[in-house]
Design an enzyme around this catalytic site. Structure first.
Site, short mmCIF file in Angstrom:
data_model
loop_
_atom_site.label_atom_id
_atom_site.label_comp_id
_atom_site.label_asym_id
_atom_site.label_seq_id
_atom_site.Cartn_x
_atom_site.Cartn_y
_atom_site.Cartn_z
N ARG A 158 28.58 -24.34 28.28
CA ARG A 158 29.24 -25.01 27.15
C ARG A 158 30.74 -24.74 27.16
NH1 ARG A 158 30.81 -25.15 21.69
NH2 ARG A 158 30.04 -27.00 20.61
N CYS A 159 31.11 -23.51 27.45
CA CYS A 159 32.53 -23.17 27.51
C CYS A 159 33.27 -24.00 28.55
CB CYS A 159 32.71 -21.69 27.86
SG CYS A 159 32.16 -20.52 26.61
N MET A 160 32.59 -24.34 29.64
CA MET A 160 33.24 -25.01 30.77
C MET A 160 33.28 -26.52 30.62
SD MET A 160 31.99 -22.85 34.11
CE MET A 160 30.25 -23.30 33.94
N ASN A 171 25.08 -19.42 25.71
CA ASN A 171 26.06 -20.49 25.83
C ASN A 171 25.49 -21.65 26.66
OD1 ASN A 171 28.85 -21.64 27.22
ND2 ASN A 171 29.10 -20.91 25.13
#
Length: 425
Positions: free
Chosen positions: A414-416, A369
């Protein structure tokens, strides 16, 4: 807040037409008191597997934001935008009404008590409650009807749920072209994130004037989340069909994004659909596959042979509708990527150096990620040392950040992050 479109080629502050263009503006959420809602009995419902240490978590997140800022990225914060939006006349009334309705309060007197309490708060305090939740003990129950549920108390401590997953800003919305898709979240624990983001994008004094098209409600009762949506270039979206994103929602997103620009579309020509195993281990496409350079991707080893890839394009319909989607099967992910990117070959960089044991261990800490801040430059968790070394060996500049507490929510850089603006590539 200074948020304007400086680029001469766009009148909108929102613009994302690649995964790797220089990251100019990003939306983050700094972890706050909503994480203090986590207790062992509610971890599953809140989508966590452990309880993070909030002070350390905030320290790590601040360093993440600092890394982005040092590389030229303007960082905006969700809670600040929300509180600015709440100062717009009429907005707080609408948002309070929507929030209490979503809380499914069954009794009129309790509904009134909660509504009156929220109306009594300042914009700052109301924003904190909309994110951090409303505890039952905060409400004065003296005028509340003594129903059966009053005497048989539910042990759950909140009337309005907190949003501990909000620091994963990637999922509730996705900037695609010059518009934003407000996504329908799969789990009840995260659906209010969509409600708040929608209000910000439609009503914030700066964003509402420059945000371009806002797409929402296009996939009622069908879920799609931002971790499954990648913008490969100005022609192609890649969308994961996963445990969190349904095929119906992918099709409807494709219809909207592929529509001609004069019909409200964003000018994309195709959507590559990548079906991944429907398991929490592969929660979203970006947990197993991210773009790191013009022709380079990081991928979890073993997943390539398990991916099913389809191409969606738009065509004139013979059945009365102006447009319909056409779905075709792709032979392989490599061939599909080469064709979409107009390159002779792609480099699929296996995490963990291709070693299955190392890759599985580092995958638990979101080694795949990655967040590109420029072509060939990505932010990763420092702890995934083998995967980071592998990226470096393939010519990728790695910007490692600490994440021992951040990763407990099962998400990486990326999630954050929700990119709001990237420069063209």
């Amino acid at each position: 807040m200074d948020f304007s479109a400086d680029s001469k080629d766009s009148e909108h502050c929102l613009q994302v037409r690649s995964e790797i263009g220089t990251l100019e503006t990003v939306l983050l959420h700094r972890p706050g008191r909503e994480l203090e809602s986590l207790t062992p009995q509610y971890l599953d419902a809140m989508l966590f597997e452990d309880i993070p240490f909030l002070e350390k978590m905030r320290e790590e997140h601040n360093k993440f934001a600092k890394t982005l800022s040092e590389h030229g990225t303007q960082v905006l914060y969700f809670d600040e935008l929300l509180k600015e939006t709440l100062q717009v006349p009429g907005i707080r009334e609408d948002l309070i009404s929507q929030t209490v309705q979503l809380a499914e309060i069954k009794y009129d007197s309790l509904y009134k008590a909660i509504t009156d309490y929220l109306h009594s708060l300042s914009a700052e305090a109301l924003g904190d409650h909309l994110i951090g939740g409303l505890l039952k003990q905060e409400i004065d129950h003296k005028d509340v009807e003594k129903s059966l549920s009053y005497f048989i108390r539910d042990a759950y401590p909140y009337y309005i749920n907190p949003l501990p997953n909000l620091y994963f800003t990637r999922d509730p919305g996705s900037v695609l072209g010059n518009g934003i898709s407000i996504n329908e979240m799969q789990t009840a624990a995260r659906r209010r994130e969509t409600q708040l983001l929608s209000m910000i994008m439609r009503k914030h004094p700066a964003l509402s004037q420059q945000a371009g098209m806002v797409y929402e409600g296009y996939a009622a009762n069908s879920n799609i989340e931002g971790g499954d949506i990648l913008v490969l270039n100005d022609e192609t979206l890649a969308v994961g069909c996963s445990a969190r994103t349904a095929a119906w929602a992918v099709e409807e997103l494709a219809r909207i994004m592929l529509a001609p620009e004069d019909a409200g579309g964003q000018g994309f020509k195709q959507v590559l659909v990548m079906q991944i195993p429907f398991t929490r281990a592969y929660m979203h496409l970006d947990t197993v596959f991210t773009m790191v350079d013009h022709d380079k991707f990081t991928i979890y080893p073993g997943i390539e042979s398990r991916l099913k890839v389809f191409q969606i394009t738009l065509q004139k319909s013979e059945h009365g509708e102006k447009w319909s989607i056409k779905v075709e099967t792709e032979d392989s992910i490599r061939q599909a990527l080469c064709r979409a990117l107009h390159v002779p070959s792609v480099d699929l960089i296996q995490t963990g150096g291709g070693d299955m044991i190392t890759a599985a261990r580092e995958q638990w800490n979101d080694s795949t990620n990655t967040l590109a801040v420029a072509p060939g430059t990505v932010v990763t968790y420092r702890r995934n040392m083998v995967s980071n070394d592998t990226l470096s060996q393939h010519g990728i500049q790695v910007l490692p950040i600490e994440g021992s507490e951040l990763v407990r929510g099962r998400g990486g850089p990326r999630c954050m992050s929700m990119p709001l603006r990237r420069s063209p590539v």
